[in-house]
Design an enzyme around this catalytic site. Structure first.
Site, PDB file in Angstrom:
ATOM      1  N   ARG A   1      -1.307  -5.227  13.490  1.00 21.90           N
ATOM      2  CA  ARG A   1      -2.001  -3.965  13.104  1.00 21.90           C
ATOM      3  C   ARG A   1      -3.041  -3.486  14.268  1.00 21.90           C
ATOM      4  O   ARG A   1      -3.605  -4.385  15.099  1.00 21.90           O
ATOM      5  CB  ARG A   1      -2.786  -4.007  11.931  1.00 21.90           C
TER       6      ARG A   1
ATOM      7  N   LEU B   1     -10.777 -22.436 -12.454  1.00 21.16           N
ATOM      8  CA  LEU B   1      -9.649 -21.564 -11.871  1.00 21.16           C
ATOM      9  C   LEU B   1      -9.742 -22.197 -10.312  1.00 21.16           C
ATOM     10  O   LEU B   1     -10.926 -21.914  -9.786  1.00 21.16           O
ATOM     11  CB  LEU B   1      -9.705 -20.021 -12.023  1.00 21.16           C
TER      12      LEU B   1
ATOM     13  N   SER C   1      -0.091 -13.896   9.213  1.00 21.04           N
ATOM     14  CA  SER C   1      -0.323 -14.293  10.542  1.00 21.04           C
ATOM     15  C   SER C   1       0.760 -13.302  11.307  1.00 21.04           C
ATOM     16  O   SER C   1       0.349 -13.238  12.607  1.00 21.04           O
ATOM     17  CB  SER C   1       0.529 -15.814  10.874  1.00 21.04           C
TER      18      SER C   1
ATOM     19  N   HIS D   1      -7.896  -0.586   1.368  1.00 27.82           N
ATOM     20  CA  HIS D   1      -8.156  -1.903   1.178  1.00 27.82           C
ATOM     21  C   HIS D   1      -9.413  -2.329   0.377  1.00 27.82           C
ATOM     22  O   HIS D   1      -9.325  -3.219  -0.427  1.00 27.82           O
ATOM     23  CB  HIS D   1      -8.346  -2.431   2.786  1.00 27.82           C
TER      24      HIS D   1
ATOM     25  N   TRP E   1      -1.231   3.517  -0.880  1.00 24.24           N
ATOM     26  CA  TRP E   1      -2.114   3.758  -1.909  1.00 24.24           C
ATOM     27  C   TRP E   1      -3.202   4.857  -1.494  1.00 24.24           C
ATOM     28  O   TRP E   1      -3.361   5.868  -1.953  1.00 24.24           O
ATOM     29  CB  TRP E   1      -2.672   2.566  -2.817  1.00 24.24           C
TER      30      TRP E   1
ATOM     31  N   ASP F   1       0.416  -6.207  -2.124  1.00 26.15           N
ATOM     32  CA  ASP F   1       1.072  -5.111  -1.075  1.00 26.15           C
ATOM     33  C   ASP F   1       0.708  -3.641  -1.447  1.00 26.15           C
ATOM     34  O   ASP F   1       0.840  -3.577  -2.773  1.00 26.15           O
ATOM     35  CB  ASP F   1       2.387  -5.541  -0.703  1.00 26.15           C
TER      36      ASP F   1
END
Ligand code: IPE
Ligand code: IPE
Ligand code: MG
Length: 251
Positions: free
Chosen positions: A82, A142, A77, A48, A36, A31
């Site tokens: 936005r 991973l 969800s 983003h 930023w 978040d």
């Protein structure tokens, strides 16, 4: 009170002594991208984009630290609330980074897994994601779980629905339904229990992320905005985890 069970199912070995300092499964609520960007007088999309770079770094650190599973909350969800422009920017970035990073995932031995309902992002992106999942399926260093159009309540409701259908079909009896059966219907069924949940940006809430899975996870909230989340910030969270004493209800 019910009698003490002979075994302790579901309790990881780390809790029974032989404490492990490195969490097997780490999840992150990434978040703070918007803040930023705003702080720098930039449009939210710039945040983003910077956030996507931070994802790359986080994957590298997870591989180096020997973490088995890294689960990233990329789109909730509720994020459909936005603007269309921001949602477009986010899906465009997903497409771009998926294409750019797929080779790295393959090279680094990272297996991609998706949770949520990524089909909502359209057939083209969903097919690309599915192909990336297939191409990395045998990787073992991973497991990178990306939560796309994910909501914990929807996930739990879907699991309940599945169990109801199985009961109606006579496959299971209603009174057999327990936490193990429900957990097995969740999208995370094949993953180890969540050990550490990190949220960046200073917000102290879960925002509908892994509500069931975080029952005994250690929670770490950092003020760092996601695009600034680097090796040092990840290290700080891992350090806090290593100092925690997990009890799982014992003493
Ligand atoms: C997280 O950053 C990214 C997504 C939710 C997709 P935000 O976009 O929520 O950034 P803030 O919280 O507005 O700063
Ligand atoms: C949570 O962040 C979702 C992701 C990080 C993908 P939000 O920014 O959507 O959460 P709220 O709205 O602050 O609770
Ligand atoms: Mg936010």
């Amino acid at each position: 009170m019910s009698p003490k069970p002979a075994a302790t199912p579901g309790i990881p070995p780390a809790a029974r002594g032989g404490e492990s300092a490195v969490p097997r499964h780490v999840a992150i609520i990434m978040d703070g991208n918007g803040r930023w960007a705003t702080k720098r007088g930039l449009p939210r999309v710039a945040g983003h984009r910077a956030g996507a770079e931070a994802v790359r770094k986080a994957i590298e650190v997870a591989v180096e630290a020997g973490i088995e599973v890294l689960t990233l909350y990329a789109f909730s969800s509720e994020n459909w609330r936005r603007s269309d422009a921001e949602i477009n920017d986010l899906t465009g970035l997903m497409r771009f980074y998926l294409e750019r990073e797929l080779k790295t995932l393959e090279k680094e031995g990272v297996r991609l897994k998706l949770i949520g309902e990524p089909a909502a992002f359209g057939a083209e992106l969903a097919a690309k994601l599915e192909r990336a999942v297939e191409r990395t399926a045998s990787n073992q260093r991973l497991t990178l779980v990306v939560a796309l159009n994910y909501g914990s309540r929807v996930e739990i409701a879907a699991a309940a629905k599945m169990l109801a259908e199985r009961a109606v079909a006579g496959e299971i009896a209603a009174d057999q339904i327990d936490e193990a059966l429900l957990g097995a219907e969740l999208q995370t069924a094949d993953l180890p229990d969540l050990d550490l949940l990190i949220r960046t940006s200073g917000e102290v809430r879960l925002s509908n992320f892994l509500l069931w899975q975080s029952a005994y996870a250690e929670l770490v909230f950092l003020d760092t905005l996601w695009p600034d989340f680097d090796e040092a910030a990840f290290g700080e969270a891992l350090g806090l985890f290593a100092q925690r004493q997990r009890r799982f209800g014992g003493r």
